[in-house]
Design a protein around this motif. Structure first.
Motif, PDB file in Angstrom:
ATOM      1  N   ASP A 146       0.775  -1.116   0.053  1.00  0.00           N
ATOM      2  CA  ASP A 146      -0.173  -0.029  -0.023  1.00  0.00           C
ATOM      3  C   ASP A 146       1.043   1.163   0.011  1.00  0.00           C
ATOM      4  OD1 ASP A 146      -2.218  -1.657   0.045  1.00  0.00           O
ATOM      5  OD2 ASP A 146      -2.597  -1.372   2.432  1.00  0.00           O
ATOM      6  N   LYS A 147       0.335   2.344  -0.356  1.00  0.00           N
ATOM      7  CA  LYS A 147       1.054   3.687  -0.279  1.00  0.00           C
ATOM      8  C   LYS A 147       1.570   4.098   1.041  1.00  0.00           C
ATOM      9  CE  LYS A 147      -1.102   5.909  -4.242  1.00  0.00           C
ATOM     10  NZ  LYS A 147      -1.966   6.988  -4.502  1.00  0.00           N
ATOM     11  N   ASP A 148       0.854   3.695   2.212  1.00  0.00           N
ATOM     12  CA  ASP A 148       1.185   3.943   3.683  1.00  0.00           C
ATOM     13  C   ASP A 148       2.453   2.938   3.869  1.00  0.00           C
ATOM     14  OD1 ASP A 148      -0.820   5.875   3.681  1.00  0.00           O
ATOM     15  OD2 ASP A 148      -2.145   4.340   4.904  1.00  0.00           O
ATOM     16  N   GLU A 149       2.411   1.773   3.365  1.00  0.00           N
ATOM     17  CA  GLU A 149       3.404   0.952   3.648  1.00  0.00           C
ATOM     18  C   GLU A 149       4.854   1.241   2.848  1.00  0.00           C
ATOM     19  OE1 GLU A 149       2.171  -3.118   2.774  1.00  0.00           O
ATOM     20  OE2 GLU A 149       0.937  -3.120   4.216  1.00  0.00           O
ATOM     21  N   THR A 150       4.656   1.901   1.600  1.00  0.00           N
ATOM     22  CA  THR A 150       5.947   2.280   1.009  1.00  0.00           C
ATOM     23  C   THR A 150       6.530   3.508   1.511  1.00  0.00           C
ATOM     24  OG1 THR A 150       4.176   2.769  -0.662  1.00  0.00           O
ATOM     25  CG2 THR A 150       6.040   1.506  -1.528  1.00  0.00           C
ATOM     26  N   GLU A 151       5.609   4.352   1.977  1.00  0.00           N
ATOM     27  CA  GLU A 151       5.860   5.815   2.791  1.00  0.00           C
ATOM     28  C   GLU A 151       6.473   5.480   3.879  1.00  0.00           C
ATOM     29  OE1 GLU A 151       7.083   9.512   3.361  1.00  0.00           O
ATOM     30  OE2 GLU A 151       6.070   8.767   1.464  1.00  0.00           O
ATOM     31  N   GLU A 152       5.964   4.420   4.783  1.00  0.00           N
ATOM     32  CA  GLU A 152       6.806   4.142   5.934  1.00  0.00           C
ATOM     33  C   GLU A 152       7.987   3.303   5.795  1.00  0.00           C
ATOM     34  OE1 GLU A 152       5.971   1.151  10.001  1.00  0.00           O
ATOM     35  OE2 GLU A 152       4.417   1.171   7.981  1.00  0.00           O
ATOM     36  N   LEU A 153       8.099   2.423   4.764  1.00  0.00           N
ATOM     37  CA  LEU A 153       9.509   1.925   4.348  1.00  0.00           C
ATOM     38  C   LEU A 153      10.516   2.854   3.757  1.00  0.00           C
ATOM     39  CD1 LEU A 153      10.575  -0.875   4.005  1.00  0.00           C
ATOM     40  CD2 LEU A 153      10.070  -0.649   1.658  1.00  0.00           C
ATOM     41  N   ARG A 154      10.007   4.144   3.065  1.00  0.00           N
ATOM     42  CA  ARG A 154      11.045   5.072   2.901  1.00  0.00           C
ATOM     43  C   ARG A 154      11.484   5.962   4.047  1.00  0.00           C
ATOM     44  NH1 ARG A 154       7.852   8.033  -0.931  1.00  0.00           N
ATOM     45  NH2 ARG A 154       8.179   6.413  -2.437  1.00  0.00           N
ATOM     46  N   GLN A 155      10.638   5.975   4.821  1.00  0.00           N
ATOM     47  CA  GLN A 155      11.025   6.639   6.427  1.00  0.00           C
ATOM     48  C   GLN A 155      11.981   6.165   6.909  1.00  0.00           C
ATOM     49  OE1 GLN A 155       7.435   7.883   8.334  1.00  0.00           O
ATOM     50  NE2 GLN A 155       6.933   9.523   6.890  1.00  0.00           N
ATOM     51  N   LEU A 156      11.772   4.590   7.199  1.00  0.00           N
ATOM     52  CA  LEU A 156      12.454   3.751   7.871  1.00  0.00           C
ATOM     53  C   LEU A 156      14.095   3.695   7.095  1.00  0.00           C
ATOM     54  CD1 LEU A 156      10.207   1.018   8.698  1.00  0.00           C
ATOM     55  CD2 LEU A 156      11.565   2.466  10.388  1.00  0.00           C
ATOM     56  N   ARG A 157      14.168   3.605   5.970  1.00  0.00           N
ATOM     57  CA  ARG A 157      15.402   3.634   5.318  1.00  0.00           C
ATOM     58  C   ARG A 157      16.138   5.069   5.460  1.00  0.00           C
ATOM     59  NH1 ARG A 157      13.415   0.850  -0.576  1.00  0.00           N
ATOM     60  NH2 ARG A 157      13.382  -1.439   0.478  1.00  0.00           N
ATOM     61  N   ARG A 158      15.455   6.009   5.412  1.00  0.00           N
ATOM     62  CA  ARG A 158      15.971   7.316   5.675  1.00  0.00           C
ATOM     63  C   ARG A 158      16.475   7.417   7.279  1.00  0.00           C
ATOM     64  NH1 ARG A 158      12.456  11.001   3.707  1.00  0.00           N
ATOM     65  NH2 ARG A 158      11.208  11.005   5.987  1.00  0.00           N
ATOM     66  N   ARG A 159      15.581   6.814   8.062  1.00  0.00           N
ATOM     67  CA  ARG A 159      16.177   6.866   9.581  1.00  0.00           C
ATOM     68  C   ARG A 159      17.392   5.829   9.472  1.00  0.00           C
ATOM     69  NH1 ARG A 159      17.151   9.404  13.773  1.00  0.00           N
ATOM     70  NH2 ARG A 159      16.769   8.200  15.861  1.00  0.00           N
ATOM     71  N   VAL A 160      17.332   4.840   8.886  1.00  0.00           N
ATOM     72  CA  VAL A 160      18.603   3.938   9.069  1.00  0.00           C
ATOM     73  C   VAL A 160      19.891   4.550   8.593  1.00  0.00           C
ATOM     74  CG1 VAL A 160      19.513   1.699   8.115  1.00  0.00           C
ATOM     75  CG2 VAL A 160      17.168   1.818   9.241  1.00  0.00           C
ATOM     76  N   SER A 161      19.757   5.179   7.254  1.00  0.00           N
ATOM     77  CA  SER A 161      20.819   5.776   6.738  1.00  0.00           C
ATOM     78  C   SER A 161      21.344   7.149   7.496  1.00  0.00           C
ATOM     79  CB  SER A 161      20.812   6.458   5.399  1.00  0.00           C
ATOM     80  OG  SER A 161      19.559   7.312   5.461  1.00  0.00           O
ATOM     81  N   GLU A 162      20.379   7.715   8.511  1.00  0.00           N
ATOM     82  CA  GLU A 162      20.900   8.855   9.182  1.00  0.00           C
ATOM     83  C   GLU A 162      21.582   8.068  10.441  1.00  0.00           C
ATOM     84  OE1 GLU A 162      17.566  10.837  10.560  1.00  0.00           O
ATOM     85  OE2 GLU A 162      17.188  11.907   8.469  1.00  0.00           O
ATOM     86  N   LEU A 163      21.349   7.105  11.053  1.00  0.00           N
ATOM     87  CA  LEU A 163      21.765   6.437  12.163  1.00  0.00           C
ATOM     88  C   LEU A 163      23.301   5.812  11.688  1.00  0.00           C
ATOM     89  CD1 LEU A 163      18.936   4.640  14.081  1.00  0.00           C
ATOM     90  CD2 LEU A 163      19.924   6.630  14.750  1.00  0.00           C
ATOM     91  N   GLU A 164      23.381   5.245  10.371  1.00  0.00           N
ATOM     92  CA  GLU A 164      24.580   4.781  10.131  1.00  0.00           C
ATOM     93  C   GLU A 164      25.300   5.891   9.906  1.00  0.00           C
ATOM     94  OE1 GLU A 164      23.607   2.884   6.292  1.00  0.00           O
ATOM     95  OE2 GLU A 164      23.294   0.642   7.346  1.00  0.00           O
TER      96      GLU A 164
END
Length: 175
Positions: A146-164
């Motif tokens: 769903d669109k909500d799931e893709t947006e959530e996945l995008r936010q999680l990837r961005r958060r992971v890259s910030e933490l890395e």
């Protein structure tokens, strides 16, 4: 002497009770005699060839149809916990399904356990995954997110890259 003889006329007196009992018993036997001794008794409403045909039909029903119906009912009762778990979106539906299958081979001994498991709340699953339900659809792997799931996945990837980047000592990427 006594020239007048007193002649007594017989008076109607009731008979003593002990003399009436045999008469009542005899009357009861006489009335029950037609019931006890019927004139003709029939074993079946069918005669001749119809009796043989009815016996053949009854034997086929008893030997073939009744066991098939019994096995079908046994099977339908044993898959009930699986159906209930699927309807309630139980996260361990596959395990309950296996237990139901094993119960078929063990003569129904495991069936009450599967029934209880299907109605139980998966507490540890809720603690681990945050929910006690798991959607069961046959096309889970092929359905687009769903669109909500893709947006959530995008936010999680961005958060992971910030933490890395923070761990590596680099500044966050601008974007």
């Amino acid at each position: 002497m006594n020239d007048t003889i007193k002649h007594r006329t017989p008076t109607a007196r009731p008979l003593p009770k002990n003399r009436l009992m045999p008469l009542r018993w005899l009357r009861g036997v006489w009335l029950a005699l037609p019931i006890v001794l019927p004139s003709r008794a029939l074993a079946s409403i069918f005669q001749g060839e119809a009796l043989d045909t009815a016996a053949d039909v009854i034997s086929w029903v008893v030997l073939v149809v009744a066991p098939l119906i019994g096995l079908t009912v046994f099977w339908l009762v044993h898959i009930l916990p699986e159906k209930i778990a699927h309807k309630k979106q139980h996260p361990q539906t596959k395990a309950i399904q296996v237990l139901c299958l094993l119960s078929l081979f063990f003569g129904g001994l495991l069936w009450p356990l599967a029934w209880l498991w299907a109605y139980s709340k998966p507490v540890f699953h809720k603690l681990a995954y945050g929910t006690d339900k798991e959607p069961h659809s046959h096309d889970d792997s092929h359905a687009p997110p769903d669109k909500d799931e893709t947006e959530e996945l995008r936010q999680l990837r961005r958060r992971v890259s910030e933490l890395e980047n923070k761990l590596a000592g680099n500044s966050p990427p601008s974007g």
